[in-house]
Scaffold this active site. Structure first.
Site, short mmCIF file in Angstrom:
data_model
loop_
_atom_site.label_atom_id
_atom_site.label_comp_id
_atom_site.label_asym_id
_atom_site.label_seq_id
_atom_site.Cartn_x
_atom_site.Cartn_y
_atom_site.Cartn_z
N GLY A 1 -45.11 -22.02 2.77
CA GLY A 1 -43.67 -22.09 2.64
C GLY A 1 -43.27 -22.44 1.22
N GLY B 1 -41.69 -25.16 -1.72
CA GLY B 1 -41.51 -26.55 -2.09
C GLY B 1 -42.77 -27.23 -2.57
N GLY B 2 -42.66 -28.54 -2.72
CA GLY B 2 -43.75 -29.33 -3.27
C GLY B 2 -45.01 -29.28 -2.44
CD GLU C 1 -40.78 -16.93 4.95
OE1 GLU C 1 -40.66 -16.31 6.02
OE2 GLU C 1 -40.49 -18.13 4.82
CG LEU D 1 -36.26 -31.44 8.57
CD1 LEU D 1 -34.82 -31.19 9.00
CD2 LEU D 1 -36.30 -32.02 7.16
N GLY E 1 -38.86 -18.13 8.28
CA GLY E 1 -40.06 -17.51 8.82
C GLY E 1 -40.99 -18.44 9.54
#
Length: 436
Positions: free
Chosen positions: A223, A225-226, A247, A314, A337
């Site tokens: 995915g 991000g960090g 994606e 989350l 996704g």
């Protein structure tokens, strides 16, 4: 021949914005595929228009119809995936969010919304009459161009090309032909991008849990991000022979290619990052862009052996339900996704999916709360259903809950929760009859 056709369709950006009329439903390519100046000029006409809809995703500029109630009363924006700007502005209540699986995005935005205008940007036209739509131009452009819509294309010399190795044809997913375009305007500006995220110490700890489980020769999806950068960069010197099927093509893949971690084809639906990433996707012949619906289709993912999917979330409850979009009524993201890849990886031969979450949060007052909880708060959307989840990862370990009974799921999830909450979670699970 094509130059005459081009000139016959060429108008100023302001004139292109005048094409929009009340009642129009506008579909725009997202992020760096969005014709920013054209959208600005459409926004400037807000008071002249009524009941205009704009559909896109991950918008990266606070256009007037996102911040000004008067403009928003004339132009209503719907985001089909929330990015940072939309997240910040969502409390204004001036636009809609429509969460759907990315595998269904083209159908949702084109077949159900039924837009009548398509706006996009691309490179200057080549000698055969084609515009290359760049690293954000492939997700659903071909499906839109094949429909009977008014097409307005903004030519931008700073757009980088993709899929350059393909022989151009009118079925190409990354090209628009002059015959398919009704109006052309010109405006040059840098493609919108975002800097690469620097992994936190916590993200590195979570990545350390996952990396030993990524085999050589796997196909990877990560995915944004960090966390994805932590996993990606943490594989250097430990994993090799990887392919990518994801994606979003990300910045870290440049270094992974250089270091020999990724040796096979990088397949994606779009790229989002810095100018360096856009240039990488243009220059590397083993970077291939496909339509988003094709990349994210779970049956296509499951057909790839040793598929490894890594996504963040989350919150997770003790039965394995995963919340990635928001908590309660507070929405911070969208489905994207995640569900597609979690489900696809679970059916891949030798496939694995990892859903990652920090075990806890600490608020401004210093109070710690758990992200592994007994039950999701009321109104919290379930992004990934528990029956699809394979591995839940925190900095304390990996809980393999795939096809496990509730009692075993709860026990394994409690074991990777923050130590401060394990006793309370155990008590709640016992009182509910989960543990037996």
């Amino acid at each position: 021949m094509f130059s005459e056709q081009y000139n016959s369709k060429l108008v100023s950006v302001k004139e292109a914005a005048q094409v929009i009329k009340s009642g129009d439903k506008i579909l725009s390519n997202p992020i760096s595929g969005m014709p920013m100046e054209l959208i600005r000029q459409i926004g400037a006409r807000a008071e002249e228009l009524d009941h205009v809809e704009l559909h896109s995703l991950f918008i990266l500029e606070p256009f007037n119809f996102l911040v000004d109630p008067e403009a928003a009363s004339h132009i209503k924006y719907t985001s089909h995936f929330m990015g940072p700007v939309e997240r910040k502005l969502y409390p204004n209540k001036l636009f809609h969010v429509d969460s759907c699986n990315f595998s269904d995005l083209s159908y949702r935005m084109i077949e159900q919304v039924k837009p009548n205008v398509f706006v996009l940007q691309g490179t200057p036209m080549d000698e055969d009459g084609y515009f290359n739509l760049g690293p954000m131009g492939s997700p659903y452009s071909r499906q839109a161009l094949d429909k009977d819509m008014t097409v307005i294309l903004q030519v931008n010399k700073k757009v980088t090309k993709i899929n350059k190795h393909e022989t151009p044809c009118k079925e190409s997913i990354h090209l628009a032909h002059i015959d398919e375009v009704d109006y052309i305007c010109e405006f040059d500006e840098a493609m919108v991008g975002i800097p690469s995220s620097v992994p936190t110490e916590l993200e590195n700890k979570i990545a350390d849990q996952i990396i030993p489980h990524i085999p050589d020769g796997a196909t990877l999806q990560v995915g944004f991000g960090g966390l994805s950068n932590a996993v990606s960069l943490g594989m250097i010197g430990k994993v090799t022979g990887l392919a990518v099927h994801t994606e979003m093509i990300t910045e870290s893949m440049i270094e992974l290619r250089k270091q020999g971690v990724i040796t096979e084809t990088i397949t994606g639906a779009f790229a989002l990052g810095t100018q360096a990433l856009y240039e990488f996707t243009e220059e590397d012949d083993n970077v291939v862009f496909l339509p988003l619906a094709e990349v994210n289709k779970p049956s296509n993912i499951s057909a790839i052996d040793k598929f490894v999917s890594i996504n963040a979330c989350l919150m997770v409850d003790l039965t394995g339900q995963v919340a990635s979009e928001g908590i309660g009524h507070r929405q911070v993201s969208s489905v994207g996704g995640a569900s597609d890849f979690v489900r696809g990886a679970s059916h891949s031969k030798g496939g694995k999916s990892f859903v990652c979450v920090s075990s806890s949060n600490v608020n401004k007052e210093g109070k710690r709360t758990s992200n592994i909880i007994f039950a999701l708060p009321p109104a919290t959307p379930v992004t990934c259903p528990r029956q699809d989840i394979m591995n839940v990862v925190t900095e304390y370990g990996i809980a393999d809950i795939h096809n496990q009974p509730i009692s075993e799921r709860a026990k394994r999830l409690i074991a990777v929760a923050h130590p401060d909450f394990r006793e309370e979670l155990t008590k709640q699970a016992e009182e509910a009859g989960y543990l037996r």
